[in-house]
Design a protein around this motif. Structure first.
Motif, short mmCIF file in Angstrom:
data_model
loop_
_atom_site.label_atom_id
_atom_site.label_comp_id
_atom_site.label_asym_id
_atom_site.label_seq_id
_atom_site.Cartn_x
_atom_site.Cartn_y
_atom_site.Cartn_z
N LEU A 157 -12.44 -12.51 -3.04
CA LEU A 157 -13.72 -11.92 -2.64
C LEU A 157 -14.64 -12.98 -2.05
CD1 LEU A 157 -15.63 -9.52 -2.53
CD2 LEU A 157 -16.30 -10.01 -4.88
N CYS A 161 -16.06 -13.11 1.95
CA CYS A 161 -17.49 -13.15 2.28
C CYS A 161 -17.83 -14.39 3.10
CB CYS A 161 -18.32 -13.11 1.00
SG CYS A 161 -18.23 -11.53 0.12
N VAL A 167 -16.56 -6.01 3.60
CA VAL A 167 -15.86 -5.74 2.35
C VAL A 167 -16.10 -4.29 1.97
CG1 VAL A 167 -15.65 -6.34 -0.09
CG2 VAL A 167 -16.11 -8.13 1.60
N VAL A 188 -21.57 -8.82 -3.19
CA VAL A 188 -21.13 -9.15 -1.82
C VAL A 188 -22.31 -9.66 -1.01
CG1 VAL A 188 -20.23 -8.18 0.34
CG2 VAL A 188 -19.16 -7.60 -1.85
N GLY A 193 -21.67 -11.73 2.27
CA GLY A 193 -20.80 -10.80 2.95
C GLY A 193 -21.52 -9.53 3.36
N PRO A 195 -21.29 -5.59 2.72
CA PRO A 195 -20.66 -4.52 1.95
C PRO A 195 -20.60 -3.21 2.72
CG PRO A 195 -22.92 -4.83 1.21
CD PRO A 195 -22.65 -5.90 2.24
#
Length: 463
Positions: A157, A161, A167, A188, A193, A195
């Motif tokens: 994860l 990111c 994600v 996230v 990142g 989401p």
């Protein structure tokens, strides 16, 4: 958020509903009784022996009661009295290792048979366990990396990111799934990142990862999907995701069903407490497994692990959101669940989160304030969050749990409040219709379950 094809972002949707616990007839978080549902891994606690008793001085760490043992033949009196015919005595092994000056509990623990019985029913066998149960501490949380595949999940994860990937986050429409999804969305964001959440439509998708969810996320360019409160049994759907170029991290707390007899999904990581329940000689539960986390609890652990690896602060309201899911899903309040609820409720009372503040404002009685408790979550907050998904589209509930805009939060909370009122009305319609159909029927002459049909009420309110 990716929405299902028929969802209308402006139309009133959902159904007011009671907490997730309504699925099993419970009305609030489990009072932490001894676990029994985990196939073969949990030992059903036997009734405590008549001789079982924890002395309040022992629980506080003061050693045996200064009054000494009761003389043989003396009648037990007061709060320490055993039931008629019972015997009150202390077993030395219950307080092994304790000495005067040990860590104390607040003096609210009364001595006697009844408190001892209540603690025993909750799996408490020693004074040390009683102290930990009654005074939970954040430093007693199990290491997030002790969960299976957690390091692999967290590293995957964090890297996604850092690489700027979108994600996908596939959750569920109950409070546990919604709050867990919100935790991963915020995680996230904290990791830098983007989401892309997907909450299934109750009637069109059903529970779990659907093929529609896989297609929608693939079309959105998602290369990594994280499931929340689901995924363990979704073998075909996760295989389709991999075939479409999308890797999957499963975070879930459900047991594999018959459909999983062939194995587990082809995922990068499967973080599910049932795969490896933590035990150990230093466990507060005398080497027994921890009660399983809720779906939001597992998401909370992922947030802890990923943010720790990335050396960034975890989302401020992660524990408050995890407490919502834990209470609403009736998770047993022992071990980490108890710690999450204890400190999550405290965080909820102090939150600056726009959505949670608006939800509290609409859920409390006028003029009420102070620290929220499990009753407020079970009977006020959770039904409102569940209200949208009960009639189909839980999108408004997730947006409330992830927005930072005060105006949007107030509008969404007001909408959920109205939907909850509608849910109550429709529930009454269903009850009256069922009663009408049973008029003139001698229910006592019928064996088993009586089923009636009610086409005028959404499926999310039935059963």
């Amino acid at each position: 958020m990716i929405r299902t094809p028929s969802s209308d972002p402006t139309a009133p949707t959902g159904s007011g509903a009671a907490p997730d616990s309504e699925k099993t007839g419970a009305s609030a978080a489990s009072p932490a009784g001894p676990p029994s549902a985990h196939r073969g891994s949990w030992r059903v606690a036997a009734p405590p022996p008549a001789s079982f008793q924890l002395d309040a001085d022992e629980i506080r760490g003061d050693g045996p009661s200064p009054k000494g043992p009761r003389q043989a033949g003396a009648a037990p009196t007061g709060i320490g009295a055993a039931p008629k015919g019972g015997v009150v005595s202390r077993r030395p092994e219950l307080v092994e290792g304790l000495s005067k000056g040990s860590q104390r509990l607040p003096g609210h623990v009364a001595p006697g048979w009844l408190p001892s019985r209540l603690l025993f029913n909750r799996g408490i066998r020693t004074a040390a366990q009683a102290r930990e149960f009654l005074s939970p501490s954040l430093d007693r949380l199990e290491d997030a990396f002790s969960l299976p595949d957690m390091e692999k999940a967290a590293r995957t994860l964090v890297q996604a990111c850092r690489d700027g990937q979108a994600v996908g986050i596939c959750g569920d429409f109950d409070v546990d799934g919604l709050s867990g999804t919100a935790i991963v969305v915020e995680t996230v964001r904290a990791l830098g990142g983007r989401p892309v959440p997907y909450i299934p439509h109750r009637e069109q998708d059903g529970h779990g990862v659907s093929m529609a969810a896989v297609r929608a996320l693939c079309e959105a360019g998602v290369k990594l999907m994280v499931t929340v409160d689901t995924g363990t049994t979704d073998i075909a759907e996760i295989a389709a995701a991999r075939a479409g170029g999308m890797a999957t991290i499963v975070t879930d707390h459900h047991l594999p069903g018959p459909e999983s007899a062939g194995g587990l999904p082809d995922a990068v990581a499967i973080v599910n407490p049932h795969r490896l329940l933590p035990t150990g000689p230093e466990s507060a539960h005398r080497g027994e497994p921890q009660p399983p986390l809720s779906g939001a609890g597992v998401a909370f652990k992922l947030a802890q692990a990923a943010c720790s690896l990335a050396q960034v602060p975890a989302p401020e309201d992660a524990m408050a959101l995890a407490a919502l899911g834990t209470i609403a899903d009736s998770a047993p309040l022992r071990g980490d669940n108890r710690i999450i609820v204890r400190f999550g409720l405290e965080a909820l009372g102090k939150t600056r989160h726009a959505g949670l503040r608006a939800l509290l404002h609409h859920s409390r009685a006028q003029g009420a304030d102070g620290k929220p408790d499990t009753g407020l979550v079970s009977f006020q907050l959770a039904p409102r969050l569940n209200s949208a998904g009960r009639l189909g589209d839980a999108g408004p509930s997730l947006r409330l749990l992830t927005t930072s805009d005060t105006g949007e939060a107030e509008a969404l909370a007001s909408r959920l409040d109205a939907l909850n009122t509608e849910r109550q009305r429709l529930s009454e319609v269903a009850w009256k219709e069922a009663s009408r159909q049973l008029q003139g029927v001698d229910a006592s002459a019928l064996a088993g379950v009586i089923v009636v049909r009610c086409d005028s009420v959404p499926p999310g309110l039935l059963g």
